[in-house]
Design a protein around this motif. Sequence first.
Motif, PDB file in Angstrom:
ATOM      1  N   LYS A 148       0.845  -1.198   0.000  1.00  0.00           N
ATOM      2  CA  LYS A 148       0.000   0.000   0.000  1.00  0.00           C
ATOM      3  C   LYS A 148       0.882   1.251   0.000  1.00  0.00           C
ATOM      4  CE  LYS A 148      -3.615   2.261   2.779  1.00  0.00           C
ATOM      5  NZ  LYS A 148      -3.025   3.475   3.327  1.00  0.00           N
ATOM      6  N   ASN A 149       1.892   1.246   0.832  1.00  0.00           N
ATOM      7  CA  ASN A 149       2.815   2.378   0.906  1.00  0.00           C
ATOM      8  C   ASN A 149       3.511   2.615  -0.431  1.00  0.00           C
ATOM      9  OD1 ASN A 149       4.299   4.475   2.319  1.00  0.00           O
ATOM     10  ND2 ASN A 149       6.056   3.088   2.187  1.00  0.00           N
ATOM     11  N   ARG A 150       3.947   1.550  -1.078  1.00  0.00           N
ATOM     12  CA  ARG A 150       4.606   1.693  -2.385  1.00  0.00           C
ATOM     13  C   ARG A 150       3.661   2.304  -3.415  1.00  0.00           C
ATOM     14  NH1 ARG A 150       9.243  -2.170  -4.221  1.00  0.00           N
ATOM     15  NH2 ARG A 150      10.337  -2.516  -2.273  1.00  0.00           N
ATOM     16  N   ILE A 151       2.414   1.842  -3.402  1.00  0.00           N
ATOM     17  CA  ILE A 151       1.433   2.355  -4.365  1.00  0.00           C
ATOM     18  C   ILE A 151       1.153   3.833  -4.093  1.00  0.00           C
ATOM     19  CG2 ILE A 151      -0.990   2.212  -5.096  1.00  0.00           C
ATOM     20  CD1 ILE A 151      -0.757  -0.858  -4.593  1.00  0.00           C
ATOM     21  N   GLU A 152       0.910   4.170  -2.850  1.00  0.00           N
ATOM     22  CA  GLU A 152       0.548   5.552  -2.503  1.00  0.00           C
ATOM     23  C   GLU A 152       1.686   6.544  -2.703  1.00  0.00           C
ATOM     24  OE1 GLU A 152      -3.000   4.837   0.757  1.00  0.00           O
ATOM     25  OE2 GLU A 152      -0.947   5.031   1.507  1.00  0.00           O
ATOM     26  N   THR A 153       2.916   6.080  -2.566  1.00  0.00           N
ATOM     27  CA  THR A 153       4.053   6.987  -2.740  1.00  0.00           C
ATOM     28  C   THR A 153       4.576   6.996  -4.177  1.00  0.00           C
ATOM     29  OG1 THR A 153       5.655   5.291  -2.067  1.00  0.00           O
ATOM     30  CG2 THR A 153       4.788   6.749  -0.334  1.00  0.00           C
ATOM     31  N   GLY A 154       3.958   6.196  -5.041  1.00  0.00           N
ATOM     32  CA  GLY A 154       4.388   6.160  -6.431  1.00  0.00           C
ATOM     33  C   GLY A 154       5.736   5.480  -6.626  1.00  0.00           C
TER      34      GLY A 154
ATOM     35  N   GLU B 141       8.595   3.075  -7.680  1.00  0.00           N
ATOM     36  CA  GLU B 141       8.824   2.353  -8.930  1.00  0.00           C
ATOM     37  C   GLU B 141       8.796   0.849  -8.670  1.00  0.00           C
ATOM     38  OE1 GLU B 141       9.619   3.590 -12.226  1.00  0.00           O
ATOM     39  OE2 GLU B 141       8.682   5.340 -11.338  1.00  0.00           O
ATOM     40  N   VAL B 142       7.736   0.201  -9.105  1.00  0.00           N
ATOM     41  CA  VAL B 142       7.597  -1.238  -8.921  1.00  0.00           C
ATOM     42  C   VAL B 142       6.849  -1.820 -10.116  1.00  0.00           C
ATOM     43  CG1 VAL B 142       5.444  -1.044  -7.595  1.00  0.00           C
ATOM     44  CG2 VAL B 142       6.926  -3.021  -7.250  1.00  0.00           C
ATOM     45  N   LEU B 143       7.255  -2.998 -10.524  1.00  0.00           N
ATOM     46  CA  LEU B 143       6.615  -3.707 -11.622  1.00  0.00           C
ATOM     47  C   LEU B 143       5.704  -4.759 -11.001  1.00  0.00           C
ATOM     48  CD1 LEU B 143       6.416  -4.363 -14.682  1.00  0.00           C
ATOM     49  CD2 LEU B 143       8.400  -5.855 -14.368  1.00  0.00           C
ATOM     50  N   ILE B 144       4.396  -4.571 -11.122  1.00  0.00           N
ATOM     51  CA  ILE B 144       3.431  -5.495 -10.531  1.00  0.00           C
ATOM     52  C   ILE B 144       3.057  -6.529 -11.577  1.00  0.00           C
ATOM     53  CG2 ILE B 144       1.190  -5.735  -9.413  1.00  0.00           C
ATOM     54  CD1 ILE B 144       1.470  -2.724  -8.630  1.00  0.00           C
ATOM     55  N   VAL B 145       3.409  -7.783 -11.314  1.00  0.00           N
ATOM     56  CA  VAL B 145       3.151  -8.889 -12.235  1.00  0.00           C
ATOM     57  C   VAL B 145       1.971  -9.681 -11.681  1.00  0.00           C
ATOM     58  CG1 VAL B 145       4.099 -10.950 -13.326  1.00  0.00           C
ATOM     59  CG2 VAL B 145       5.581  -8.974 -12.884  1.00  0.00           C
ATOM     60  N   ASP B 146       0.831  -9.525 -12.320  1.00  0.00           N
ATOM     61  CA  ASP B 146      -0.401 -10.168 -11.861  1.00  0.00           C
ATOM     62  C   ASP B 146      -0.616 -11.449 -12.654  1.00  0.00           C
ATOM     63  OD1 ASP B 146      -3.183 -10.840 -11.404  1.00  0.00           O
ATOM     64  OD2 ASP B 146      -3.445  -8.782 -10.680  1.00  0.00           O
ATOM     65  N   ILE B 147      -0.682 -12.578 -11.948  1.00  0.00           N
ATOM     66  CA  ILE B 147      -0.841 -13.866 -12.639  1.00  0.00           C
ATOM     67  C   ILE B 147      -2.267 -14.407 -12.552  1.00  0.00           C
ATOM     68  CG2 ILE B 147       1.600 -14.445 -12.365  1.00  0.00           C
ATOM     69  CD1 ILE B 147       0.711 -16.480 -10.184  1.00  0.00           C
ATOM     70  N   GLN B 148      -3.199 -13.641 -12.006  1.00  0.00           N
ATOM     71  CA  GLN B 148      -4.580 -14.097 -11.918  1.00  0.00           C
ATOM     72  C   GLN B 148      -5.114 -14.467 -13.302  1.00  0.00           C
ATOM     73  OE1 GLN B 148      -7.196 -11.803  -8.942  1.00  0.00           O
ATOM     74  NE2 GLN B 148      -5.866 -10.246  -9.854  1.00  0.00           N
ATOM     75  N   VAL B 149      -6.073 -15.389 -13.324  1.00  0.00           N
ATOM     76  CA  VAL B 149      -6.740 -15.702 -14.586  1.00  0.00           C
ATOM     77  C   VAL B 149      -7.522 -14.459 -15.022  1.00  0.00           C
ATOM     78  CG1 VAL B 149      -6.858 -18.189 -14.149  1.00  0.00           C
ATOM     79  CG2 VAL B 149      -8.759 -16.718 -13.438  1.00  0.00           C
TER      80      VAL B 149
ATOM     81  N   ASP C 218      11.887  -3.189  -9.003  1.00  0.00           N
ATOM     82  CA  ASP C 218      11.489  -4.317  -8.169  1.00  0.00           C
ATOM     83  C   ASP C 218      10.220  -4.919  -8.756  1.00  0.00           C
ATOM     84  OD1 ASP C 218      13.567  -3.863  -6.415  1.00  0.00           O
ATOM     85  OD2 ASP C 218      12.319  -3.037  -4.818  1.00  0.00           O
ATOM     86  N   VAL C 219      10.093  -6.242  -8.623  1.00  0.00           N
ATOM     87  CA  VAL C 219       8.938  -6.976  -9.139  1.00  0.00           C
ATOM     88  C   VAL C 219       8.108  -7.464  -7.955  1.00  0.00           C
ATOM     89  CG1 VAL C 219       8.210  -9.059 -10.388  1.00  0.00           C
ATOM     90  CG2 VAL C 219      10.205  -7.752 -11.185  1.00  0.00           C
ATOM     91  N   VAL C 220       6.799  -7.234  -8.008  1.00  0.00           N
ATOM     92  CA  VAL C 220       5.885  -7.798  -7.017  1.00  0.00           C
ATOM     93  C   VAL C 220       4.926  -8.717  -7.759  1.00  0.00           C
ATOM     94  CG1 VAL C 220       4.099  -7.366  -5.295  1.00  0.00           C
ATOM     95  CG2 VAL C 220       6.047  -5.809  -5.483  1.00  0.00           C
ATOM     96  N   ILE C 221       4.935  -9.980  -7.386  1.00  0.00           N
ATOM     97  CA  ILE C 221       4.065 -10.977  -8.005  1.00  0.00           C
ATOM     98  C   ILE C 221       2.758 -11.024  -7.218  1.00  0.00           C
ATOM     99  CG2 ILE C 221       3.763 -13.417  -8.562  1.00  0.00           C
ATOM    100  CD1 ILE C 221       6.918 -13.526  -8.675  1.00  0.00           C
ATOM    101  N   VAL C 222       1.658 -10.909  -7.953  1.00  0.00           N
ATOM    102  CA  VAL C 222       0.335 -10.935  -7.347  1.00  0.00           C
ATOM    103  C   VAL C 222      -0.422 -12.136  -7.900  1.00  0.00           C
ATOM    104  CG1 VAL C 222      -1.858  -9.703  -7.128  1.00  0.00           C
ATOM    105  CG2 VAL C 222       0.300  -8.428  -7.132  1.00  0.00           C
ATOM    106  N   CYS C 223      -0.947 -12.954  -6.996  1.00  0.00           N
ATOM    107  CA  CYS C 223      -1.767 -14.094  -7.400  1.00  0.00           C
ATOM    108  C   CYS C 223      -2.948 -14.197  -6.446  1.00  0.00           C
ATOM    109  CB  CYS C 223      -0.936 -15.363  -7.465  1.00  0.00           C
ATOM    110  SG  CYS C 223      -0.674 -16.217  -5.914  1.00  0.00           S
TER     111      CYS C 223
END
Length: 138
Positions: A32-38, A40-48, A90-95
């Motif tokens: 949440k902090n990363r998103i709100e402060t802008g 730099e992160v690469l969010i990799v969403d693997i959801q269907v 940085d990469v954040v994997i979301v599933c």
Amino acid sequence: MRSLVLIMFFVLVAATSVCAGDYNYIDAKDMKNRIETGSEVLIVDIQVEKEFKQHHFPGSVATHAYPVKTNAERAQIDKAVKMFQDSGKDVVIVCPRGAGGAKRCYDYMLKKNVPSEKIYILEKGIEGWSYPELMEKG
């Protein structure tokens, strides 16, 4: 004999820790902090695709690779690997739950030379996310 047993024990422990794999996690508050402060992160969403349309982070890379078990699903992650290579972010994997699929994605990205210190898994995944106001639909 005792020395041999100790040596075998340490070899077994070392082999187990390498095989078990260590993963970096980011909790919801830090994300949440990363998103709100802008940050730099690469969010990799693997959801269907259906789940991605229901809820995802703004700007996330939709791979629809879940559960990341087949070569075709792993190939869906290649675009995120390329984006990492271009940006170094940085990469954040979301599933869905931050478990098996995320770990398989993490392992795949490691094999594609993304350094482990740059990869994180969103702890508890989308199901554990407690800030719905930061999500998008559609």
